[in-house]
Design a protein around this motif. Sequence first.
Motif, mmCIF file in Angstrom:
data_model
loop_
_atom_site.group_PDB
_atom_site.id
_atom_site.type_symbol
_atom_site.label_atom_id
_atom_site.label_comp_id
_atom_site.label_asym_id
_atom_site.label_seq_id
_atom_site.Cartn_x
_atom_site.Cartn_y
_atom_site.Cartn_z
ATOM 1 N N LEU A 52 38.063 45.116 37.714
ATOM 2 C CA LEU A 52 37.827 43.976 38.583
ATOM 3 C C LEU A 52 38.517 42.716 38.074
ATOM 4 N N TRP A 53 38.916 41.880 39.012
ATOM 5 C CA TRP A 53 39.397 40.539 38.689
ATOM 6 C C TRP A 53 38.218 39.580 38.744
ATOM 7 N N ASN A 54 38.104 38.733 37.738
ATOM 8 C CA ASN A 54 37.180 37.608 37.750
ATOM 9 C C ASN A 54 38.055 36.379 37.951
ATOM 10 N N ARG A 55 37.998 35.790 39.148
ATOM 11 C CA ARG A 55 38.876 34.672 39.506
ATOM 12 C C ARG A 55 38.074 33.373 39.452
ATOM 13 N N PHE A 56 38.423 32.512 38.503
ATOM 14 C CA PHE A 56 37.702 31.268 38.253
ATOM 15 C C PHE A 56 38.474 30.070 38.781
ATOM 16 N N ASP A 57 37.770 29.158 39.439
ATOM 17 C CA ASP A 57 38.281 27.830 39.774
ATOM 18 C C ASP A 57 37.445 26.851 38.964
ATOM 19 N N LEU A 58 38.107 25.972 38.244
ATOM 20 C CA LEU A 58 37.419 25.062 37.340
ATOM 21 C C LEU A 58 37.513 23.619 37.820
ATOM 22 N N ALA A 59 36.515 22.829 37.462
ATOM 23 C CA ALA A 59 36.508 21.396 37.746
ATOM 24 C C ALA A 59 35.817 20.687 36.591
ATOM 25 N N ASP A 60 36.492 19.748 35.980
ATOM 26 C CA ASP A 60 35.919 18.954 34.883
ATOM 27 C C ASP A 60 35.306 19.826 33.792
ATOM 28 N N LEU A 119 41.143 40.052 34.090
ATOM 29 C CA LEU A 119 41.018 41.433 34.534
ATOM 30 C C LEU A 119 40.119 42.165 33.543
ATOM 31 N N VAL A 120 39.039 42.768 34.067
ATOM 32 C CA VAL A 120 38.091 43.462 33.194
ATOM 33 C C VAL A 120 37.872 44.894 33.683
ATOM 34 N N ARG A 121 37.552 45.746 32.740
ATOM 35 C CA ARG A 121 37.181 47.125 33.053
ATOM 36 C C ARG A 121 35.718 47.295 32.671
ATOM 37 N N LEU A 122 34.925 47.779 33.608
ATOM 38 C CA LEU A 122 33.516 48.067 33.348
ATOM 39 C C LEU A 122 33.324 49.566 33.332
ATOM 40 N N ASP A 123 32.648 50.048 32.319
ATOM 41 C CA ASP A 123 32.283 51.457 32.207
ATOM 42 C C ASP A 123 30.775 51.514 32.047
ATOM 43 N N THR A 151 35.097 34.339 41.928
ATOM 44 C CA THR A 151 35.189 35.456 42.857
ATOM 45 C C THR A 151 35.481 36.709 42.052
ATOM 46 N N ILE A 152 34.695 37.738 42.262
ATOM 47 C CA ILE A 152 34.876 39.009 41.551
ATOM 48 C C ILE A 152 35.284 40.040 42.589
ATOM 49 N N GLU A 153 36.464 40.659 42.355
ATOM 50 C CA GLU A 153 36.972 41.619 43.327
ATOM 51 C C GLU A 153 37.960 42.574 42.662
ATOM 52 N N PRO A 154 38.148 43.751 43.299
ATOM 53 C CA PRO A 154 39.110 44.720 42.736
ATOM 54 C C PRO A 154 40.528 44.173 42.739
ATOM 55 N N ALA A 188 43.927 31.475 24.958
ATOM 56 C CA ALA A 188 44.767 30.917 26.013
ATOM 57 C C ALA A 188 43.975 30.593 27.282
ATOM 58 N N LEU A 189 42.691 30.913 27.307
ATOM 59 C CA LEU A 189 41.856 30.662 28.478
ATOM 60 C C LEU A 189 41.117 29.336 28.353
ATOM 61 N N PRO A 190 40.765 28.725 29.478
ATOM 62 C CA PRO A 190 39.907 27.543 29.416
ATOM 63 C C PRO A 190 38.582 27.903 28.739
ATOM 64 N N SER A 191 38.041 26.972 27.981
ATOM 65 C CA SER A 191 36.844 27.264 27.182
ATOM 66 C C SER A 191 35.657 27.693 28.043
ATOM 67 N N ALA A 192 35.500 27.148 29.245
ATOM 68 C CA ALA A 192 34.374 27.538 30.094
ATOM 69 C C ALA A 192 34.458 29.011 30.493
ATOM 70 N N VAL A 193 35.657 29.508 30.707
ATOM 71 C CA VAL A 193 35.839 30.914 31.082
ATOM 72 C C VAL A 193 35.453 31.822 29.923
#
Length: 117
Positions: A99-107, A85-89, A114-117, A12-17
Amino acid sequence: MSQTPTEYDAAALPSAVTAYLDARDAKRHADASALFTPDAVVVDDGSTYQGADAISSWIANTSTEFEYTVTRIGQVVEGSRAEVLVRLDGNFPGGTVVLWNRFDLADGAIRALTIEP
């Protein structure tokens, strides 16, 4: 985005992500870097990285600084934005972080991350 995340579903995610997350997990730094636009911006842990060279260095450094595993636990997709949303151990201070990995895509490429809690 303010939506409640759904269960992680790569299809369900864009292929680049998905390609970026897979390349990072496999430590394929060049493949991960290639998914960004030339003028992309990454914001992580209080620092900003802009452009291909800075982002390539950031990927290499953050992939090797600590040993860790990543579990993808949720996502939100809306138009040209996707959040994962990812969990790192690992052996970093605190041992576990979500952490949230927030992606903005273009073409079909990553314009901003942006990576943030």
